[in-house]
Design a protein around this motif. Structure first.
Motif, PDB file in Angstrom:
ATOM      1  N   TYR A   1      -0.335 -53.990  27.091  1.00  0.00           N
ATOM      2  CA  TYR A   1       0.097 -54.058  25.688  1.00  0.00           C
ATOM      3  C   TYR A   1       1.082 -55.210  25.470  1.00  0.00           C
TER       4      TYR A   1
ATOM      5  N   TYR B   1      -0.768 -45.981  18.556  1.00  0.00           N
ATOM      6  CA  TYR B   1      -1.312 -47.315  18.850  1.00  0.00           C
ATOM      7  C   TYR B   1      -2.800 -47.306  18.554  1.00  0.00           C
TER       8      TYR B   1
ATOM      9  N   GLY C   1       3.019 -43.229  23.681  1.00  0.00           N
ATOM     10  CA  GLY C   1       2.211 -44.247  24.351  1.00  0.00           C
ATOM     11  C   GLY C   1       3.004 -44.894  25.474  1.00  0.00           C
TER      12      GLY C   1
ATOM     13  N   TYR D   1      -8.707 -45.901  20.108  1.00  0.00           N
ATOM     14  CA  TYR D   1      -9.334 -47.188  20.381  1.00  0.00           C
ATOM     15  C   TYR D   1     -10.712 -47.285  19.732  1.00  0.00           C
TER      16      TYR D   1
ATOM     17  N   ALA E   1      -4.672 -48.609  28.126  1.00  0.00           N
ATOM     18  CA  ALA E   1      -3.417 -47.913  27.774  1.00  0.00           C
ATOM     19  C   ALA E   1      -2.390 -48.096  28.886  1.00  0.00           C
TER      20      ALA E   1
ATOM     21  N   THR F   1      -5.152 -40.990  25.148  1.00  0.00           N
ATOM     22  CA  THR F   1      -5.900 -42.154  24.678  1.00  0.00           C
ATOM     23  C   THR F   1      -7.355 -41.756  24.481  1.00  0.00           C
TER      24      THR F   1
ATOM     25  N   GLY G   1      -2.875 -43.185  21.684  1.00  0.00           N
ATOM     26  CA  GLY G   1      -3.736 -44.359  21.589  1.00  0.00           C
ATOM     27  C   GLY G   1      -5.092 -43.978  21.045  1.00  0.00           C
TER      28      GLY G   1
END
Lengths: 426, 426
Positions: B372, A401, B389, B359, B367, B335, B357
């Motif tokens: 989401y 993601y 995720g 970012y 997260a 993440t 994840g």
């Protein structure tokens, strides 16, 4: 340097491998084709040495057949790689694009699994196929082939790895293990290896599954069933059973147990026996079956035996539900078939049988990546986590993601100051 | 009857659960909503007993907050179930339809994973969310909630399971474990349970992963990073770091390690310290950081610590590549965020960091399945096999291959008498 240190280097190469552009990966595959053709005489020479050694060691004929790597096999693997080059990139595919709020965009994008360890039988063409699938899908690969193919594999590995690096793929994107003792070192590398694909005997795959923390994809057993329904067309049933049993007896997708609706036992069994007798297939039947044709007596153990041989166990069932329960209880969730002309019964069977492949009116031997049109496969999975059935390119990718913001913080949403609006982007 | 026998019954119910029509599963969810609202006073009463016991046992305040199940939480879970009813069916979706040859059609169709075991913290609302996700996705579920919520969970389980059966879903489609000792029996049921989702502390999840042959989905560590790039907007960086660290310190997606480009250390750190001081966050910095602001000294162990507390380790890096290497080496692939205005640097980071994840310019606390837009989640996975995720409905399904024939056998294709033509059907 220890094997584990070498494997760690493969892990460290994996992010760059994952980020490599499609053109580089396709270029690598093209260069692999060219190099295989350019060096074919050396490959054949190495393979002849392996073959001679195997013959001196008294290796069985079917194994020798797999070990052989000649013009025909080279032509096949080169054609396979060219197919792979033409296939769409499995990486960088956006599976989801969603605006969570203004200026906050979530994307789910495919990426490789990372480092894949494949342990496979003494088949040089398998080395080429597995490597090509991994190169195309941006995965680093650690290869351990059957020891009978040592010289062939060494030559093929060197050619492929050289071509990959010349195309610009990272150093250490591929690694080969040669000694059987190195397998146990590989099994300990759960920090570096993302997935193991063991191919081989039931006991070998079980051993791998029981001795590593690395996720394992594949199958141990291939106890496949055919159920001949009351509404079966027996003109289809007999050749389907014959093909499923005899076309290649040692394959995981060969049928091992036949379930027959009690109403058609009398009509089917003599015809089936006549066909199977051509290949000296031993039938092991229950008492009811033995009342119709001469056969060996089946024991309860026959319900769970993967013969990999010219043997078929046969049992009558009262209806499709008894067949389903038998398969879900004793099967290995690989490939199971119903022979019936009744579409509703077929759908009941196909929905309720919990297997990777559920078939109507065709041979179980179709369970194969090439026959499904995947180009090639790294193996067949009976697990339900991640890929199931024959595993081609798609089963070698995961996703990540990506969230793009402009300074957004969660507290603004937790406090109610801001709200998400979840708008899927096309 | 032993726990393992009970779990076997759940396994036997799973094929019928898998074949249940969408209307039945949505009807069950609607009846769950109605029953939860109709029985709310009993639920609240049971929860008050749990709360009173927990207070007598001296349970910590954050745990009490999670344990509480009041009108607000009921409203939230009912709203969540209604969202779930409105979502498209994750089952019976055709992912692939291909004619292999005339009259030989392959379909890949989604199906549930089967039997899912979820071990979760003492949060009654989690029991409702997990059950609802499993009902919607046709999975049988075995639930083991934190013992502090025993009475609340028992009440909620009975209400949900009754509603499911009344709607027509099979008996034994749900099961609850209450004693901690039953977890080890669950771990032995690799023949009956297809997937385990443990939620909880690192050591607990590690224990589960090391003591079962069942595939495990989830995460042990949540060592999340933020990298502040040379091209960062520090007006964004400070609140992003503050939110990621302090919005909910004990969450797996809270930031633990901050990496700062050496060119912006001097400008960022004093401003960041002023912000973090408001929440008494302890900064553990390298020598370079200690030369700019007063802070504790970081040790090498701080690279791999998940504090789950008001502590942040900080380290300068020379460039984005050093940051990427640090994260891939010491992180937990959960993440990780880059703060930068440079789109190219962001893309380099997001492609090369190997985490579920990745970012740009937003808090790591995003997260989460709800944020989401997945409605709810059963957990967050850091594995790369299967779902990765936050895991919602999609992560609870697998697929099977259905092959429809008219008597086709493999020998005809092996001999060259017939050829595949691989035509994708729309």
């Amino acid at each position: 340097m220890s094997i584990q240190d070498e494997i760690r280097k493969v892990k460290l190469a994996s992010p760059r491998m994952a980020a490599s552009p499609e053109e580089t990966r396709n270029q690598a595959l093209q260069m692999v084709c060219d190099a295989l053709l350019a060096h074919q005489e050396e490959i054949f020479a190495a393979n002849l040495e392996d073959m001679a050694q195997a013959q001196r060691d008294g290796v069985a004929a079917p194994v020798l057949k797999r070990l052989k790597f000649d013009e025909g096999k080279l032509r096949d693997v080169v054609a396979g790689i060219r197919d792979l080059i033409g296939m769409p990139d499995p990486l960088f595919q956006t599976q989801l694009a969603r605006e969570l709020d203004e200026g906050l965009v979530l994307k789910r994008v495919t990426c490789p699994i990372g480092v894949i360890g494949v342990i496979f039988e003494a088949r040089p063409d398998a080395l080429v196929q597995i490597s090509s699938l991994c190169l195309k899908s941006g995965n680093c690969v650690i290869l351990k082939g059957g020891s009978e193919a040592l010289r062939s594999n060494r030559k093929l590995f060197d050619i492929i790895y050289d071509a990959a690096r010349q195309a610009g793929l990272p150093e250490h994107c591929m690694m080969q293990l040669e000694a059987r003792s190195e397998i146990s070192e590989l099994l300990d590398c759960h920090d570096s290896v993302d997935l193991l694909i063991p191919r081989g005997s039931n006991s070998f795959v079980q051993y791998i599954m029981n001795n590593t923390k690395i996720p394992v994809m594949g199958h141990a057993d291939g106890i496949c069933h055919i159920y001949v329904d009351r509404d079966a067309d027996l003109d289809k049933a007999v050749p389907i059973i014959f093909d499923s049993k005899t076309q290649y007896v040692s394959a995981c997708n060969a049928v091992e147990t036949l379930l027959v609706h009690e109403d058609v036992v009398k009509e089917l069994m003599p015809r089936l026996k006549a066909a199977l007798d051509q290949k000296q297939v031993e039938i092991r039947g229950t008492k009811e079956i033995a009342g119709v044709i001469p056969c060996e007596e089946a024991t309860p153990e026959d319900n769970t035996r993967e013969y990999l041989d010219y043997i078929l166990s046969v049992k009558p069932v009262a209806d499709v539900y008894e067949a389903i329960d038998h398969i879900n209880c004793f099967g290995s969730h690989h490939t199971d078939c119903i022979v019936t002309e009744n579409a509703q019964t077929a759908e009941t069977f196909m929905d309720l049988v919990d297997s990777a492949g559920v078939y109507q009116n065709c041979s179980t031997r179709f369970a194969d990546g090439y026959r499904y049109g995947f180009g090639a496969e790294v193996g067949i999975s009976t697990g339900k986590i991640h890929a199931r059935g024959p595993v081609g390119l798609e089963g070698l990718v995961s996703y990540k993601y990506k969230l793009y913001g402009h300074g957004q913080i969660v507290e603004d949403y937790a406090s109610g100051e801001k709200q998400f609006h979840f708008k899927d982007l096309k």
